[in-house]
Write a protein that holds these residues in place. Structure first.
Motif, PDB file in Angstrom:
ATOM      1  N   LYS A   1       0.852  -1.193   0.000  1.00 54.20           N
ATOM      2  CA  LYS A   1       0.000   0.000   0.000  1.00 54.20           C
ATOM      3  C   LYS A   1       0.883   1.237   0.000  1.00 54.20           C
ATOM      4  O   LYS A   1       2.003   1.213   0.524  1.00 54.20           O
ATOM      5  CB  LYS A   1      -0.934   0.009   1.217  1.00 54.20           C
ATOM      6  CG  LYS A   1      -1.956  -1.109   1.249  1.00 54.20           C
ATOM      7  CD  LYS A   1      -2.831  -1.010   2.497  1.00 54.20           C
ATOM      8  CE  LYS A   1      -3.955  -2.037   2.477  1.00 54.20           C
ATOM      9  NZ  LYS A   1      -3.474  -3.418   2.546  1.00 54.20           N
TER      10      LYS A   1
ATOM     11  N   GLN B   1      -4.223   0.921  -2.461  1.00 52.75           N
ATOM     12  CA  GLN B   1      -3.811  -0.477  -2.564  1.00 52.75           C
ATOM     13  C   GLN B   1      -3.107  -0.695  -3.902  1.00 52.75           C
ATOM     14  O   GLN B   1      -3.576  -0.244  -4.941  1.00 52.75           O
ATOM     15  CB  GLN B   1      -5.016  -1.407  -2.458  1.00 52.75           C
ATOM     16  CG  GLN B   1      -4.660  -2.880  -2.489  1.00 52.75           C
ATOM     17  CD  GLN B   1      -5.809  -3.779  -2.074  1.00 52.75           C
ATOM     18  OE1 GLN B   1      -6.694  -3.358  -1.360  1.00 52.75           O
ATOM     19  NE2 GLN B   1      -5.793  -5.020  -2.530  1.00 52.75           N
TER      20      GLN B   1
ATOM     21  N   GLU C   1      -6.810   1.024   8.138  1.00 47.90           N
ATOM     22  CA  GLU C   1      -5.928   1.950   7.419  1.00 47.90           C
ATOM     23  C   GLU C   1      -6.125   3.391   7.892  1.00 47.90           C
ATOM     24  O   GLU C   1      -5.166   4.168   7.948  1.00 47.90           O
ATOM     25  CB  GLU C   1      -6.168   1.836   5.918  1.00 47.90           C
ATOM     26  CG  GLU C   1      -5.741   0.485   5.337  1.00 47.90           C
ATOM     27  CD  GLU C   1      -4.272   0.179   5.540  1.00 47.90           C
ATOM     28  OE1 GLU C   1      -3.460   1.115   5.485  1.00 47.90           O
ATOM     29  OE2 GLU C   1      -3.950  -1.006   5.771  1.00 47.90           O
TER      30      GLU C   1
ATOM     31  N   LYS D   1      -4.044   3.981  10.941  1.00 45.85           N
ATOM     32  CA  LYS D   1      -2.624   4.111  10.586  1.00 45.85           C
ATOM     33  C   LYS D   1      -2.341   5.509  10.046  1.00 45.85           C
ATOM     34  O   LYS D   1      -1.291   6.106  10.332  1.00 45.85           O
ATOM     35  CB  LYS D   1      -2.234   3.064   9.555  1.00 45.85           C
ATOM     36  CG  LYS D   1      -2.327   1.625  10.070  1.00 45.85           C
ATOM     37  CD  LYS D   1      -2.027   0.627   8.959  1.00 45.85           C
ATOM     38  CE  LYS D   1      -2.205  -0.808   9.443  1.00 45.85           C
ATOM     39  NZ  LYS D   1      -1.982  -1.794   8.347  1.00 45.85           N
TER      40      LYS D   1
END
Length: 494
Positions: free
Chosen positions: A17, A31, A350, A353
């Motif tokens: 990613k 992605q 995600e 993150k």
């Protein structure tokens, strides 16, 4: 299987990613496609386990889910990928899933939690392999329109163009019926289009599949709300059968003091205009709620809350906190969450993150319950008052027990409520005289999907309650089968 000992020889390699600090600068998907040789190695990790729980597609009452709800033939296409037979793998993938390009992006992958390798090692990267199979299929031109050779003359209306409606439409068209999909919004896709940020599922991915479906003979009608600008009588006169796939759209609220202050929004009232403005004008029209420079609090620890995080960061918010009323999960399964159930363990989505990369910390605050919203002199929210809670069960009922001395005050300019949905909108159901259950969902038995009206079927979140995209596809396919059986007396649909 082609590589019997592959799971012992090769390590799991996660799909690549774009790094968080780079991708938050734009709205592009992050992605990446893995090199084919690496994907073949990952496919080789699939065991010849004899009992592939990954494709079981079932639930255990009170415990959780096991495997893939659409019964993907996972070991088969893993083996084909390992052997380099990509086109054959695509055929296997499409046998059970009309839209692997959607699930390969947004599904939480219950299949991986039920992978036999996951008993004592990292699971096979099933979702990544699925994503790459279908993307290679589009790249190579293997995915093309395949209209039915014969038409039955029957006409079916599908109301709602989310994953359940699209899956049902694809299957009914395959059976030879003339299918019209009605959507009240200006674009087809429902939740896929306006409920999931473009960075997770780009609209061009949806549109390329819609183009194929149109070539196959499916008609899409947008900006049309049944019961408003297209009457129920006309629906009954124009179609032999109707399939309701309207989703679960009634928001669950947070009825705390000060709820009416400005700056407090349901998550979908934030996400939908954002995507529409992005698609309409790349945000130049300003027709969206901007989090730029704002202190943002998201109430709700699920996927929709994460989508609010993803969106707020790209707007350029000043700070970001996500309230989760549940305690922080352990890194290991609890005793009541054994394999092959979906693992309820700590993990970062995600969006988490990205927030950690931008602000330095994971944005989540656990065991938090909002007690009061406080506003400024202009009636706009400026802070939230909270208390920590323990979740306990008494006589089978969930109770939030407040912990004295844990009161806190949080600064906030924008608050997004992402605490789920209580059921489908009732107006259409009332106009169509459709019976509902005690949870306000459409009353239709699982596996049969027939409503209280003889020629009307229901599938997806409006029948089962708020759930996953992959479950919506499952129900859309099954309801199409039962609708076809009703129209023709028999069916060849799976």
């Amino acid at each position: 299987m082609g590589k019997t000992t592959g799971f012992m020889e090769y390590e799991m390699e996660a799909p690549p990613k774009i790094k968080p600090m780079e991708r938050v600068k734009n709205w592009q998907e992050f992605q990446l496609v893995m090199p084919e040789e690496k994907l073949q190695t990952q496919g080789a990790r699939c065991m010849d386990c004899a009992i592939p729980f990954c494709q079981a597609g079932t639930t255990m009452d009170g415990s959780g889910e096991i495997g893939c709800p659409v019964y993907n033939l996972i070991p088969e296409w893993n083996d084909l990928v390992y052997r380099g037979k990509w086109k054959e793998a695509l055929v296997r993938l499409h046998k059970t899933n009309n839209f692997p390009e959607f699930t390969g992006r947004v599904c939480p992958a219950p299949c991986e939690g039920s992978c036999t390798v996951a008993l004592n090692d990292d699971p096979v990267t099933i979702k990544s392999i699925e994503f790459n199979i279908v993307e290679k299929g589009f790249k190579e031109g293997w995915i093309v329109a395949n209209p039915p050779e014969k038409r039955t003359g029957k006409k079916v209306a599908v109301i709602g163009s989310g994953p359940a409606g699209l899956a049902a439409a694809a299957q009914l068209n395959k059976a030879g019926h003339w299918v019209t999909v009605f959507e009240k919004d200006d674009r087809i896709g429902g939740l896929l289009t306006y409920g999931i940020p473009d960075v997770k599922l780009s609209y061009h991915v949806i549109q390329r599949r819609l183009d194929i479906m149109e070539e196959e003979g499916i008609e899409f009608v947008t900006n049309t709300e049944i019961g408003e600008n297209y009457s129920v009588d006309a629906l009954n006169n124009d179609f032999d059968s109707v399939l309701l796939c309207t989703g679960s759209q009634v928001h669950r609220d947070v009825p705390a003091e000060g709820r009416g202050l400005e700056g407090i929004h349901y998550a979908m009232d934030f996400l939908r205009p954002n995507t529409k403005s992005l698609l309409d004008s790349r945000h130049h029209d300003g027709n969206f709620i901007s989090a730029e420079g704002k202190d943002v609090i998201v109430i709700g620890g699920g996927d929709t809350g994460v989508d609010c995080i993803t969106t707020s960061i790209r707007h350029g918010c000043n700070s970001l906190t996500q309230f989760d009323i549940h305690p922080e999960k352990d890194s290991q399964r609890d005793e009541d969450n054994p394999w092959p159930l979906y693992p309820v363990v700590y993990g970062q989505e995600e969006g988490h993150k990205e927030a950690e990369a931008v602000f330095g910390d994971d944005p989540r605050a656990y065991k938090i319950m909002t007690k009061k919203f406080v506003g400024d002199e202009n009636g706009r929210v400026k802070e939230l008052h909270t208390i920590d809670v323990d979740t306990i069960y008494e006589d089978g009922k969930k109770i939030r027990k407040e912990i004295p001395g844990t009161e806190r005050v949080w600064k906030a300019d924008l608050v997004f409520l992402a605490v789920g949905f209580t059921g489908p909108e009732q107006e259409l159901l009332e106009k169509m005289e459709i019976e509902t259950d005690d949870k306000s969902n459409v009353k239709a038995e699982y596996g049969e999907y027939k409503t209280s009206r003889d020629n009307v079927f229901a599938a997806g979140d409006n029948r089962r309650g708020q759930s996953l995209v992959v479950w919506a596809i499952h129900e859309g396919r099954e309801a199409a089968r039962e609708c076809d059986r009703h129209l023709m007396g028999t069916t060849n649909l799976p």
